[in-house]
Design an enzyme around this catalytic site. Structure first.
Site, PDB file in Angstrom:
ATOM      1  CG  ASP A 100      -4.485   5.948  -7.049  1.00 29.18           C
ATOM      2  OD1 ASP A 100      -5.178   5.447  -6.150  1.00 29.18           O
ATOM      3  OD2 ASP A 100      -3.094   6.012  -7.169  1.00 29.18           O
ATOM      4  CG  ASP A 103      -2.761  -2.937  -4.663  1.00 29.78           C
ATOM      5  OD1 ASP A 103      -3.051  -3.829  -5.628  1.00 29.78           O
ATOM      6  OD2 ASP A 103      -1.676  -2.826  -4.049  1.00 29.78           O
ATOM      7  CE  LYS A 131      -2.092  -3.280  -9.378  1.00 26.40           C
ATOM      8  NZ  LYS A 131      -0.874  -3.107  -8.652  1.00 26.40           N
ATOM      9  CG  ASP A 159       4.053   7.282  -7.067  1.00 23.77           C
ATOM     10  OD1 ASP A 159       2.971   6.973  -6.681  1.00 23.77           O
ATOM     11  OD2 ASP A 159       4.959   7.337  -6.271  1.00 23.77           O
TER      12      ASP A 159
HETATM   13  P1  IMP Z   1      -4.353  -0.275  -1.291  1.00 22.41           P
HETATM   14  O1  IMP Z   1      -3.521  -1.312  -1.332  1.00 22.41           O
HETATM   15  O2  IMP Z   1      -5.698  -0.648  -1.929  1.00 22.41           O
HETATM   16  O3  IMP Z   1      -4.514   0.336   0.049  1.00 22.41           O
HETATM   17  O4  IMP Z   1      -3.802   0.897  -2.197  1.00 22.41           O
HETATM   18  C1  IMP Z   1      -2.720   1.903  -1.646  1.00 22.41           C
HETATM   19  C2  IMP Z   1      -2.268   2.661  -2.641  1.00 22.41           C
HETATM   20  O5  IMP Z   1      -1.213   2.274  -3.245  1.00 22.41           O
HETATM   21  C3  IMP Z   1      -3.447   3.402  -4.052  1.00 22.41           C
HETATM   22  O6  IMP Z   1      -4.156   4.499  -3.553  1.00 22.41           O
HETATM   23  C4  IMP Z   1      -2.186   3.526  -4.892  1.00 22.41           C
HETATM   24  O7  IMP Z   1      -1.853   4.918  -4.349  1.00 22.41           O
HETATM   25  C5  IMP Z   1      -1.221   2.733  -4.553  1.00 22.41           C
HETATM   26  N1  IMP Z   1      -1.113   1.652  -5.641  1.00 22.41           N
HETATM   27  C6  IMP Z   1      -1.597   0.224  -5.444  1.00 22.41           C
HETATM   28  N2  IMP Z   1      -1.126  -0.298  -6.628  1.00 22.41           N
HETATM   29  C7  IMP Z   1      -0.296   0.762  -7.368  1.00 22.41           C
HETATM   30  C8  IMP Z   1      -0.057   0.428  -8.626  1.00 22.41           C
HETATM   31  O8  IMP Z   1       0.034  -0.512  -9.523  1.00 22.41           O
HETATM   32  N3  IMP Z   1       0.843   1.464  -9.173  1.00 22.41           N
HETATM   33  C9  IMP Z   1       1.032   2.693  -8.333  1.00 22.41           C
HETATM   34  N4  IMP Z   1       0.465   2.930  -7.100  1.00 22.41           N
HETATM   35  C10 IMP Z   1      -0.273   1.905  -6.701  1.00 22.41           C
HETATM   36 MG    MG Z   2      -3.097   6.428  -3.472  1.00 23.72          MG
END
Ligand code: IMP
Ligand code: MG
Length: 175
Positions: A100, A103, A131, A159
């Site tokens: 999705d 981040d 992001k 979510d």
């Molecule tokens: P990561 O920080 O790239 O490992 O992202 C981890 C997970 O955090 C993603 O797969 C999303 O499920 C969740 N996530 C990150 N940013 C958001 C946001 O703005 N809204 C909702 N879920 C988020």
């Molecule tokens: Mg996720």
């Protein structure tokens, strides 16, 4: 942040659908003549995966990986854990990993590491949202739906405390 107020729309369902058409065309073109295994990262990528999958014209199989790093907050609480593994044999397959949102990049890094260890022919990545400001590694996705600023977003599968995944649009929570 509130669970009772309606999120404020930042990407409409129409805009998302239009972008997905273009994205799927690029993916169809890139993999022309090949078969892929789409690996969806649960739970957040479920809606994006369902919509993208139905726009793919290349032969596609589906598998899911469950990775979680968030508890019920809006920032990662621990290193991503694989809590549900793949059913498929990845050897010799072309893997399209779908999430999705990119981040911090930790989830994708973890997922790519896991998948690489099973010797697929290739691994590419596709995320609905990017992001980039929040990245703590050098991870770049091969296909990105939308680049967004550093705001916590919900809807279209994403979510906040388990809520708002069902919204057909992407929104931010009123502060
Ligand atoms: P990561 O920080 O790239 O490992 O992202 C981890 C997970 O955090 C993603 O797969 C999303 O499920 C969740 N996530 C990150 N940013 C958001 C946001 O703005 N809204 C909702 N879920 C988020
Ligand atoms: Mg996720």
């Amino acid at each position: 942040m509130s669970l009772t107020n309606q999120p404020i729309e930042i990407l409409s369902a129409e805009r998302i659908a239009k972008r997905l058409k273009d994205l799927s065309q690029e993916i169809n073109h890139f993999y022309e003549g090949k078969e892929i295994l789409l690996v969806s990262i649960l739970d957040g990528a479920i809606i994006f995966t369902a919509d993208l999958l139905r726009l793919l014209t290349i032969p596609t199989q589906l598998d899911c990986l469950r990775i979680s790093s968030y508890g019920s907050s809006t920032s990662p609480e621990s290193a991503p854990q694989i809590t549900g593994s793949l059913k498929s044999d990845l050897q010799g397959k072309h893997i399209l990993l779908v999430d999705d949102i990119l981040d911090t990049g930790n989830t994708m890094e973890r997922a790519v590491h896991e998948i690489s260890s099973h010797n697929p022919d290739s691994i590419k990545t596709c995320v609905f949202l990017d992001k980039a400001e929040r990245r703590t590694n050098h991870f770049l996705a091969d296909w990105v739906g939308f680049a967004i600023p550093n705001e916590f977003v919900v809807g279209y599968g994403l979510d906040y405390k388990g809520r708002f995944r069902e919204l057909p649009y992407l929104g931010k929570l009123p502060s």
